[in-house]
Design an enzyme around this catalytic site. Sequence first.
Site, PDB file in Angstrom:
ATOM      1  N   HIS A 112       0.970  -0.941   0.114  1.00 39.97           N
ATOM      2  CA  HIS A 112       0.028   0.021   0.066  1.00 39.97           C
ATOM      3  C   HIS A 112       0.834   1.088   0.105  1.00 39.97           C
ATOM      4  O   HIS A 112       2.001   1.468   0.356  1.00 39.97           O
ATOM      5  CB  HIS A 112      -1.027   0.115   0.994  1.00 39.97           C
ATOM      6  CG  HIS A 112      -0.385   0.088   2.532  1.00 39.97           C
ATOM      7  ND1 HIS A 112      -0.249   1.195   3.249  1.00 39.97           N
ATOM      8  CD2 HIS A 112      -0.303  -0.907   3.431  1.00 39.97           C
ATOM      9  CE1 HIS A 112       0.238   0.774   4.303  1.00 39.97           C
ATOM     10  NE2 HIS A 112       0.121  -0.577   4.532  1.00 39.97           N
ATOM     11  N   ASP A 133      -0.558   4.240   1.137  1.00 37.29           N
ATOM     12  CA  ASP A 133      -1.054   5.203   2.089  1.00 37.29           C
ATOM     13  C   ASP A 133      -0.414   5.178   3.361  1.00 37.29           C
ATOM     14  O   ASP A 133       0.176   4.036   3.665  1.00 37.29           O
ATOM     15  CB  ASP A 133      -2.557   5.226   2.125  1.00 37.29           C
ATOM     16  CG  ASP A 133      -3.089   3.883   2.585  1.00 37.29           C
ATOM     17  OD1 ASP A 133      -2.334   2.788   2.243  1.00 37.29           O
ATOM     18  OD2 ASP A 133      -4.048   3.833   3.249  1.00 37.29           O
ATOM     19  N   ASP A 151       5.441   0.715   7.905  1.00 35.49           N
ATOM     20  CA  ASP A 151       4.114   0.192   7.413  1.00 35.49           C
ATOM     21  C   ASP A 151       3.551   1.133   6.431  1.00 35.49           C
ATOM     22  O   ASP A 151       3.014   2.324   6.498  1.00 35.49           O
ATOM     23  CB  ASP A 151       3.159   0.482   8.733  1.00 35.49           C
ATOM     24  CG  ASP A 151       1.818  -0.063   8.539  1.00 35.49           C
ATOM     25  OD1 ASP A 151       1.456  -0.658   7.630  1.00 35.49           O
ATOM     26  OD2 ASP A 151       0.951   0.387   9.240  1.00 35.49           O
ATOM     27  N   GLU A 208      -5.292   1.249   2.155  1.00 31.17           N
ATOM     28  CA  GLU A 208      -5.338   0.050   3.037  1.00 31.17           C
ATOM     29  C   GLU A 208      -5.651   0.534   4.483  1.00 31.17           C
ATOM     30  O   GLU A 208      -6.307  -0.036   5.407  1.00 31.17           O
ATOM     31  CB  GLU A 208      -3.853  -0.427   2.972  1.00 31.17           C
ATOM     32  CG  GLU A 208      -3.766  -2.115   3.767  1.00 31.17           C
ATOM     33  CD  GLU A 208      -3.522  -1.934   5.182  1.00 31.17           C
ATOM     34  OE1 GLU A 208      -3.681  -2.871   5.971  1.00 31.17           O
ATOM     35  OE2 GLU A 208      -3.197  -0.826   5.778  1.00 31.17           O
ATOM     36  N   GLU A 209      -5.160   1.920   4.893  1.00 28.67           N
ATOM     37  CA  GLU A 209      -5.355   2.143   6.292  1.00 28.67           C
ATOM     38  C   GLU A 209      -6.407   2.684   6.681  1.00 28.67           C
ATOM     39  O   GLU A 209      -6.878   2.775   7.829  1.00 28.67           O
ATOM     40  CB  GLU A 209      -4.241   3.286   6.443  1.00 28.67           C
ATOM     41  CG  GLU A 209      -2.683   3.071   6.572  1.00 28.67           C
ATOM     42  CD  GLU A 209      -2.153   2.050   7.502  1.00 28.67           C
ATOM     43  OE1 GLU A 209      -2.814   1.464   8.337  1.00 28.67           O
ATOM     44  OE2 GLU A 209      -0.938   1.670   7.368  1.00 28.67           O
TER      45      GLU A 209
HETATM   46 ZN   LIG Z   1       0.244  -1.473   6.386  1.00 30.09          ZN
END
Ligand SMILES: [Zn+2]
Length: 443
Positions: free
Chosen positions: A80, A82, A112, A146-147
């Site tokens: 991802h 974002d 992340d 995704e977040e």
């Molecule tokens: Zn993640």
Amino acid sequence: MSEIAAEVTDLLQRLIRNGCINDGTPDSGQEIRSTELLADHLHGCGVEMTTFESLPGRASLLARLEGTDPAAPTLMLMGHTDVVPVDPEGWRRDPLGGELVDGVVWGRGAIDMLNLTASMAVATRRLATSGWRPRGTLLFLAVADEEAGGALGAGWLAEHEREAIRADYVITENGGVLQHTAAGERIGVTVGEKGICWCRVKVHGTPGHGSRPLHADNALVKAAEVVTRLSAYPTAAHITEAWRRWVAGMGFEPAIAEALVDPARIWEGLDQLPRGLAGMAHALTHLTASPNVIRGGEKTNVIPGRVDIEVDIRKVPGQTDEDVLEFFDTALGPLRSAVEIEVMQRDDPSESPVDTPLWDAINRAATAVYPEARCIPTLTPGGTDARFFRAMGVPAYGMALYSRAMSLQQFSEMFHANDERVDQESLRLTVELYGAVARDLLS
Ligand SMILES: [Zn+2]
């Protein structure tokens, strides 16, 4: 510094500086800035690229290196673009600066998961330009949103572009941290995740004058008991196959190992673990309920007639919303009839099998770097985009490869937190791992 480390570091720094912050609103994120950056990076390397926009600016990029044999498998690397919001207060470096300090890249998304998204892009570019002609097809998918649950990214693609993203195997976040256990070195590969069932518990009472509380029907007083009951109720252990394998791989003392996979005795095992590990082990074997928000009351002298409590409930693979409702019935007991329960958001738990060619390829690639280590499956209590692919029956694992400088403790504390950072050696190892797995599986 190696060429690979330099390339992936530069790309990661740019992704961090784009600051595609997703606060959950539809026009935040604006991931198109990072899909354009990634498309620039892959331009001219021989992959076919398509951009999908679920909403203006909420872009996802698919790069495709076509295999020569339609019968050979398709591997997708999915990252991802974002990141979650960040408060610079509490950071030692500018969270959107992407600074490189003593071999470490700092910034929101460094763990992340912009580090992995950058590594996937670099691995794809290097494979494509190396002259390698794979039998199977390699896909690199950089997704938005995704977040906030993926409804505008992987979830949207699974619904609207299923054919374009068809794959036989998926690698995404996260995993790949070396752990030192009594049985030797282990590397966790994420094979499953818990499901959510976020609930609003509406507690009803009868408004009245705060000066006469005797026999009053006070919603806040009832809510306090609801919170206590929900948080204190001991849910039964639910043991999954991945959990058994994780326990077997960790080399615990036999008495602890046996207790940890026995629902009747699991607390004997949990009580022997260090605090952090115990919290994780408990979460991965139990339906958990964390009351996290309370709203109610109007004025100091008014007995409230309504209080809402929001509870973060998480299901282990194999558990359903039925288990959640049963939990409310038993945990609340006589108070159950005093409340209404509304499911605010839900998602199923998911788990991929471990006996797959992808597992074997990952294990070979990781142990080529760390010959003393062995891969073990792990579950994550949080949610990732892997679940959309597991729901389509596609094995999806979370995997990267970190250097010895990264401890599991440090790693897990950096998610959505202050001072997120990653060392360049971990970036290089992750690029090499993705490259090795793709060659192994698709050649
Ligand atoms: Zn993640």
